[in-house]
Structures are given as structure tokens and as C-alpha cells.
Design an enzyme around this catalytic site. Sequence first.
Site, mmCIF file in Angstrom:
data_model
loop_
_atom_site.group_PDB
_atom_site.id
_atom_site.type_symbol
_atom_site.label_atom_id
_atom_site.label_comp_id
_atom_site.label_asym_id
_atom_site.label_seq_id
_atom_site.Cartn_x
_atom_site.Cartn_y
_atom_site.Cartn_z
ATOM 1 N N SER A 192 0.830 -1.205 0.000
ATOM 2 C CA SER A 192 0.000 0.000 0.000
ATOM 3 C C SER A 192 0.862 1.252 0.000
ATOM 4 O O SER A 192 0.663 2.173 -0.808
ATOM 5 C CB SER A 192 -0.920 0.005 1.223
ATOM 6 N N ARG B 104 0.492 9.065 5.027
ATOM 7 C CA ARG B 104 -0.527 8.494 5.918
ATOM 8 C C ARG B 104 -1.920 9.030 5.590
ATOM 9 O O ARG B 104 -2.906 8.303 5.620
ATOM 10 C CB ARG B 104 -0.188 8.817 7.373
ATOM 11 N N HIS C 239 -3.168 7.408 2.482
ATOM 12 C CA HIS C 239 -3.557 6.028 2.787
ATOM 13 C C HIS C 239 -4.930 5.971 3.443
ATOM 14 O O HIS C 239 -5.766 5.134 3.093
ATOM 15 C CB HIS C 239 -2.498 5.405 3.706
#
Length: 209
Positions: A16, A39, A42
Site C-alpha cells: 500500500s 498516511r 492512505h
Amino acid sequence: MPHVYETDGAVIYLHSFATIRAEADLACFTPEEEIVVVRMIHAAGMVGLESHIRFTPGMAIAARAALEAGAPILCDARMVSEGITRPRLPAGNAVICTLHDPAVPALAAQMGTTRSAAAVEMWRPHLQGAVVAIGNAPTALFHLLNMLEDPACPRPAAIIGCPVGFIGAAESKEALMAVPPAPSVIVAGRLGGSAIAVACVNALASRKE
């Protein structure tokens, strides 16, 4: 036929973040900011989000230093406070959400505002040196900005301003960045949300992806 899919959590995790780094344009961010942006992408599942993320200079460094020094984290919604990974916090930091305090409904009625804004009024005893994480309510960010126009109001160490929505979200974030009262990060426009605010906190707290 049964579905065939990746079942190794560690592999999913690594792939990912490798995908994000391969596809996202991260060139304009400092190393400290980049960890946070990855982050946030994501959490949103959205490469391209990086083009909407804005930091004031030094925000990531200031927020991380505040957390390492034990700063409390003030959250506008339970979706934010509950998403913060406690083991990531570097100093056993207090995570505070006042939205469901029993006094909030009456305070909101007295102030003539939303419960989210009234809950921010209850942050005053905790606000000095805190890290603020707003991921839901534009009215919470607007009220915080109004509070901080008073020089006597305690000053947070950093503000994560990521409220989401169609009414006031873009405007509240524009107001924050126009005259930042503290080091700040936003997701410009209507985009944002609790998951993105949480991802920002968790990245700042842990120093790694």
C-alpha cells in the site's frame, strides 16, 4: 470459485505504501511532512489528495515536538479521538473530546451555535500547548479561530484543520491559513474527514509510516 486475494497483512501494508510513493507527487513536502501526507493519502485511499494538503512552515516539526513533550490532543469528534492509536503516542498523551460532555447541549443553546462549536469552548483549560485535531465540524474550527482572536486565549502548539463537508468546510480552512494562529495543516476545499485527521495525528506521533 472462491475469491483469491492477498491475506498477509504485512504484505498489504508494505505494498500500500509503496503504491502511494510510486503514484503520489510528494516532491514539494519536507521529509517530516511527507510521512504525514503519505498516511493521509492512505487513510483516504486517494492518490491526488496531496495536491490539497497545505502546511505552514515547520508545522510537522512543531506538532511532533509538542506530542513528545506530552501535549494533550483535543479532538472535535469521537471518530477522531477513538481513531488515535494510543501505543503510537510518545508520552502517554491525553486524548480529549468534549463533544459528549453533559454540559454541551445547554452551552450550545446559550451560545446560539452548534454542539461542536460549544464543545470547543470547553477546551480552554487544556488548550495551552495542545495539538488540535479537527476532522469533522467546520463550526468547531471557526469557533476555535474566534477564540484565538483574543490574545488572552491559551494558544495551541499546532492545529490539524481537516473538517469535511459542503457548508463552511472550505471557508473555515481558508480562514485558518489566511492568518494562522499556530502551526497548521489543512486539506483544502471540501475534502477532509475524521480518518484523515486521525492519520495525521498518528503519523506525527510515530515518526514513521
